[in-house]
Design a protein around this motif. Structure first.
Motif, PDB file in Angstrom:
ATOM      1  N   TRP A 125       0.835  -1.206   0.000  1.00 39.47           N
ATOM      2  CA  TRP A 125       0.000   0.000   0.000  1.00 39.47           C
ATOM      3  C   TRP A 125       0.872   1.259   0.000  1.00 39.47           C
ATOM      4  CZ3 TRP A 125      -0.965   3.612   4.197  1.00 39.47           C
ATOM      5  CH2 TRP A 125      -0.089   3.441   5.285  1.00 39.47           C
ATOM      6  N   ALA A 126       0.205   2.423   0.019  1.00 42.98           N
ATOM      7  CA  ALA A 126       0.889   3.709   0.165  1.00 42.98           C
ATOM      8  C   ALA A 126      -0.104   4.725   0.722  1.00 42.98           C
ATOM      9  CB  ALA A 126       1.436   4.190  -1.178  1.00 42.98           C
ATOM     10  N   THR A 127       0.405   5.723   1.406  1.00 44.22           N
ATOM     11  CA  THR A 127      -0.473   6.716   2.033  1.00 44.22           C
ATOM     12  C   THR A 127      -1.149   7.632   1.020  1.00 44.22           C
ATOM     13  OG1 THR A 127       1.349   8.302   2.357  1.00 44.22           O
ATOM     14  CG2 THR A 127       0.920   6.736   4.141  1.00 44.22           C
ATOM     15  N   TRP A 128      -0.617   7.681  -0.220  1.00 51.54           N
ATOM     16  CA  TRP A 128      -1.233   8.535  -1.247  1.00 51.54           C
ATOM     17  C   TRP A 128      -2.312   7.804  -2.043  1.00 51.54           C
ATOM     18  CZ3 TRP A 128      -0.221   5.705  -5.436  1.00 51.54           C
ATOM     19  CH2 TRP A 128       0.987   4.989  -5.499  1.00 51.54           C
ATOM     20  N   CYS A 129      -2.559   6.549  -1.700  1.00 52.31           N
ATOM     21  CA  CYS A 129      -3.530   5.727  -2.430  1.00 52.31           C
ATOM     22  C   CYS A 129      -4.836   5.651  -1.640  1.00 52.31           C
ATOM     23  CB  CYS A 129      -2.929   4.339  -2.638  1.00 52.31           C
ATOM     24  SG  CYS A 129      -4.062   3.111  -3.289  1.00 52.31           S
ATOM     25  N   GLY A 136       9.515   7.125   2.998  1.00 52.42           N
ATOM     26  CA  GLY A 136       9.821   6.253   4.128  1.00 52.42           C
ATOM     27  C   GLY A 136       8.774   6.270   5.228  1.00 52.42           C
ATOM     28  N   ARG A 137       9.250   6.274   6.491  1.00 50.54           N
ATOM     29  CA  ARG A 137       8.346   6.088   7.627  1.00 50.54           C
ATOM     30  C   ARG A 137       7.509   7.313   7.994  1.00 50.54           C
ATOM     31  NH1 ARG A 137      11.760   3.961  12.465  1.00 50.54           N
ATOM     32  NH2 ARG A 137      13.429   4.939  11.301  1.00 50.54           N
ATOM     33  N   ALA A 138       7.982   8.509   7.708  1.00 50.13           N
ATOM     34  CA  ALA A 138       7.303   9.720   8.179  1.00 50.13           C
ATOM     35  C   ALA A 138       5.821   9.767   7.803  1.00 50.13           C
ATOM     36  CB  ALA A 138       8.035  10.965   7.685  1.00 50.13           C
ATOM     37  N   PRO A 139       5.458   9.623   6.534  1.00 50.09           N
ATOM     38  CA  PRO A 139       4.039   9.682   6.194  1.00 50.09           C
ATOM     39  C   PRO A 139       3.244   8.503   6.748  1.00 50.09           C
ATOM     40  CG  PRO A 139       5.329   9.082   4.261  1.00 50.09           C
ATOM     41  CD  PRO A 139       6.304   9.480   5.326  1.00 50.09           C
ATOM     42  N   VAL A 140       3.894   7.355   6.887  1.00 50.64           N
ATOM     43  CA  VAL A 140       3.218   6.171   7.424  1.00 50.64           C
ATOM     44  C   VAL A 140       2.891   6.380   8.902  1.00 50.64           C
ATOM     45  CG1 VAL A 140       3.419   3.698   7.875  1.00 50.64           C
ATOM     46  CG2 VAL A 140       4.342   4.655   5.758  1.00 50.64           C
ATOM     47  N   LEU A 141       3.867   6.838   9.664  1.00 55.52           N
ATOM     48  CA  LEU A 141       3.643   7.083  11.093  1.00 55.52           C
ATOM     49  C   LEU A 141       2.566   8.142  11.301  1.00 55.52           C
ATOM     50  CD1 LEU A 141       7.327   7.022  12.397  1.00 55.52           C
ATOM     51  CD2 LEU A 141       5.563   5.277  12.730  1.00 55.52           C
ATOM     52  N   ALA A 142       2.572   9.178  10.470  1.00 53.02           N
ATOM     53  CA  ALA A 142       1.564  10.233  10.583  1.00 53.02           C
ATOM     54  C   ALA A 142       0.171   9.680  10.296  1.00 53.02           C
ATOM     55  CB  ALA A 142       1.894  11.381   9.629  1.00 53.02           C
ATOM     56  N   PHE A 143       0.064   8.839   9.261  1.00 58.70           N
ATOM     57  CA  PHE A 143      -1.223   8.255   8.907  1.00 58.70           C
ATOM     58  C   PHE A 143      -1.707   7.296   9.994  1.00 58.70           C
ATOM     59  CE2 PHE A 143      -3.628   4.754   6.932  1.00 58.70           C
ATOM     60  CZ  PHE A 143      -4.728   5.468   6.494  1.00 58.70           C
ATOM     61  N   LYS A 166      -5.457   6.089  14.117  1.00 60.75           N
ATOM     62  CA  LYS A 166      -5.409   5.237  15.320  1.00 60.75           C
ATOM     63  C   LYS A 166      -5.123   3.765  14.995  1.00 60.75           C
ATOM     64  CE  LYS A 166      -8.360   8.207  18.151  1.00 60.75           C
ATOM     65  NZ  LYS A 166      -8.318   9.355  17.248  1.00 60.75           N
ATOM     66  N   VAL A 167      -4.268   3.542  13.998  1.00 64.60           N
ATOM     67  CA  VAL A 167      -3.801   2.190  13.684  1.00 64.60           C
ATOM     68  C   VAL A 167      -2.779   1.791  14.746  1.00 64.60           C
ATOM     69  CG1 VAL A 167      -2.440   0.818  12.061  1.00 64.60           C
ATOM     70  CG2 VAL A 167      -4.237   2.329  11.215  1.00 64.60           C
ATOM     71  N   LYS A 168      -3.050   0.720  15.467  1.00 62.57           N
ATOM     72  CA  LYS A 168      -2.200   0.337  16.596  1.00 62.57           C
ATOM     73  C   LYS A 168      -1.623  -1.070  16.497  1.00 62.57           C
ATOM     74  CE  LYS A 168      -4.731   3.315  19.796  1.00 62.57           C
ATOM     75  NZ  LYS A 168      -5.554   3.384  21.045  1.00 62.57           N
ATOM     76  N   ASN A 169      -2.164  -1.894  15.636  1.00 63.18           N
ATOM     77  CA  ASN A 169      -1.747  -3.299  15.598  1.00 63.18           C
ATOM     78  C   ASN A 169      -0.815  -3.631  14.437  1.00 63.18           C
ATOM     79  OD1 ASN A 169      -3.622  -4.233  17.821  1.00 63.18           O
ATOM     80  ND2 ASN A 169      -5.099  -3.361  16.390  1.00 63.18           N
ATOM     81  N   LEU A 170      -0.725  -2.741  13.466  1.00 59.87           N
ATOM     82  CA  LEU A 170       0.156  -2.951  12.321  1.00 59.87           C
ATOM     83  C   LEU A 170       1.503  -2.272  12.562  1.00 59.87           C
ATOM     84  CD1 LEU A 170      -2.365  -2.302   9.409  1.00 59.87           C
ATOM     85  CD2 LEU A 170      -1.375  -4.520  10.056  1.00 59.87           C
ATOM     86  N   VAL A 171       2.576  -2.958  12.206  1.00 62.62           N
ATOM     87  CA  VAL A 171       3.920  -2.396  12.283  1.00 62.62           C
ATOM     88  C   VAL A 171       4.147  -1.526  11.049  1.00 62.62           C
ATOM     89  CG1 VAL A 171       6.392  -2.979  12.248  1.00 62.62           C
ATOM     90  CG2 VAL A 171       4.782  -4.365  13.601  1.00 62.62           C
ATOM     91  N   PRO A 172       4.767  -0.347  11.200  1.00 67.06           N
ATOM     92  CA  PRO A 172       4.998   0.514  10.032  1.00 67.06           C
ATOM     93  C   PRO A 172       6.161   0.029   9.171  1.00 67.06           C
ATOM     94  CG  PRO A 172       5.897   1.552  11.980  1.00 67.06           C
ATOM     95  CD  PRO A 172       5.191   0.309  12.454  1.00 67.06           C
ATOM     96  N   TYR A 173       5.944  -1.069   8.446  1.00 64.64           N
ATOM     97  CA  TYR A 173       6.953  -1.566   7.505  1.00 64.64           C
ATOM     98  C   TYR A 173       6.982  -0.639   6.294  1.00 64.64           C
ATOM     99  CZ  TYR A 173       7.062  -5.962  10.123  1.00 64.64           C
ATOM    100  OH  TYR A 173       7.198  -6.908  11.100  1.00 64.64           O
ATOM    101  N   THR A 174       8.170  -0.378   5.800  1.00 65.14           N
ATOM    102  CA  THR A 174       8.307   0.545   4.670  1.00 65.14           C
ATOM    103  C   THR A 174       9.241  -0.021   3.606  1.00 65.14           C
ATOM    104  OG1 THR A 174      10.061   1.729   5.853  1.00 65.14           O
ATOM    105  CG2 THR A 174       7.834   2.621   6.022  1.00 65.14           C
ATOM    106  N   ASP A 175       9.011   0.410   2.378  1.00 62.94           N
ATOM    107  CA  ASP A 175       9.794  -0.035   1.222  1.00 62.94           C
ATOM    108  C   ASP A 175       9.980   1.164   0.305  1.00 62.94           C
ATOM    109  OD1 ASP A 175      10.984  -1.459  -0.830  1.00 62.94           O
ATOM    110  OD2 ASP A 175       9.110  -2.330  -1.549  1.00 62.94           O
ATOM    111  N   ALA A 176      10.801   2.105   0.758  1.00 65.37           N
ATOM    112  CA  ALA A 176      10.981   3.361   0.028  1.00 65.37           C
ATOM    113  C   ALA A 176      11.610   3.157  -1.345  1.00 65.37           C
ATOM    114  CB  ALA A 176      11.844   4.325   0.850  1.00 65.37           C
ATOM    115  N   ASP A 177      12.278   2.030  -1.550  1.00 60.33           N
ATOM    116  CA  ASP A 177      12.878   1.733  -2.855  1.00 60.33           C
ATOM    117  C   ASP A 177      11.934   0.955  -3.769  1.00 60.33           C
ATOM    118  OD1 ASP A 177      15.313   2.940  -2.123  1.00 60.33           O
ATOM    119  OD2 ASP A 177      15.985   1.098  -1.139  1.00 60.33           O
ATOM    120  N   ASN A 178      10.732   0.657  -3.286  1.00 61.94           N
ATOM    121  CA  ASN A 178       9.756  -0.134  -4.054  1.00 61.94           C
ATOM    122  C   ASN A 178      10.330  -1.486  -4.478  1.00 61.94           C
ATOM    123  OD1 ASN A 178       8.326   2.731  -5.796  1.00 61.94           O
ATOM    124  ND2 ASN A 178       7.969   2.009  -3.738  1.00 61.94           N
ATOM    125  N   ALA A 179      11.164  -2.068  -3.632  1.00 63.60           N
ATOM    126  CA  ALA A 179      11.815  -3.343  -3.962  1.00 63.60           C
ATOM    127  C   ALA A 179      10.802  -4.479  -4.072  1.00 63.60           C
ATOM    128  CB  ALA A 179      12.869  -3.680  -2.911  1.00 63.60           C
TER     129      ALA A 179
END
Length: 203
Positions: A96-100, A132-139, A144-157
């Protein structure tokens, strides 16, 4: 006047824009065809899923039996992990992504699912945000998402590890051996009873 080759390029570009939140260039040689043991599942026709709120998604068994890619992504501490680190029990991978918009719409129910299924399966959401993590943590804080870990893939690997283009959001169910069971392209309501039945396919 556009040359014929230019016209083909323009048409291809338009098709990419129209087919989803995001499409990525296929990677070289990562994905494998479905195994013979899952050929029956792989032969199933795609199924259209529609939520109570009118959101539509597509359930596909086309890649059943395919091994999870080995592309690295970052955990909450910025350390590299791969999908192989979750083997041993079923895994639900949400890309996913925060802009979607459809990605954000399904996140609260995915978060609830992560809490509900924490003892039986891993539920992870890997963001494709280039920042990276900044927009994910803000979202996560805002919703109030509390159970998901903020995994990130800034390189779209992860996206480029698949041999096919993937639209966001895409969610893939893997069994305990790291083999794909099914995938859903589009947002769904993960607390729906029908989704609970589909998740049992990895048992």
């Amino acid at each position: 006047m556009l040359l014929e080759s230019d016209m083909r390029f323009v048409i291809a570009l338009i098709l990419l824009v129209l087919t989803g939140c995001d499409k990525e260039t296929p990677a070289e040689g990562q994905a494998q065809p479905a195994s013979a043991e899952n050929s029956a599942a792989a032969g199933k026709a795609d199924i259209i899923l529609e939520s109570a709120h009118g959101a539509r998604a597509t359930l596909s068994y086309k890649f059943a039996g395919q091994k999870a890619p080995t592309a690295p992504f970052a955990d909450a501490n910025g350390q590299d992990v791969t999908l192989a680190d979750f083997e041993g029990k079923p895994l639900l991978l949400n890309i996913w992504a925060t802009w979607c918009a459809p990605c954000k719409a399904e996140m609260p129910t995915l978060d609830a699912l992560a809490k509900l299924e924490k003892d039986r399966m891993a539920v992870i959401a890997v963001s494709q945000d280039l920042e990276g993590r900044a927009p994910v943590l803000a979202f996560f804080k805002e919703t109030k998402v509390k159970n998901l870990v903020p995994y990130t893939d800034a390189d779209n690997a992860i996206l480029t590890a698949f041999n096919n283009a993937i639209a966001l959001p895409t969610t893939i169910l893997y069994d305990s051996a790291g083999k794909e069971v099914w995938r859903i392209a589009g947002g769904v309501e993960w607390d729906d009873a029908e989704m609970a039945k589909l998740l049992r396919a990895a048992d």
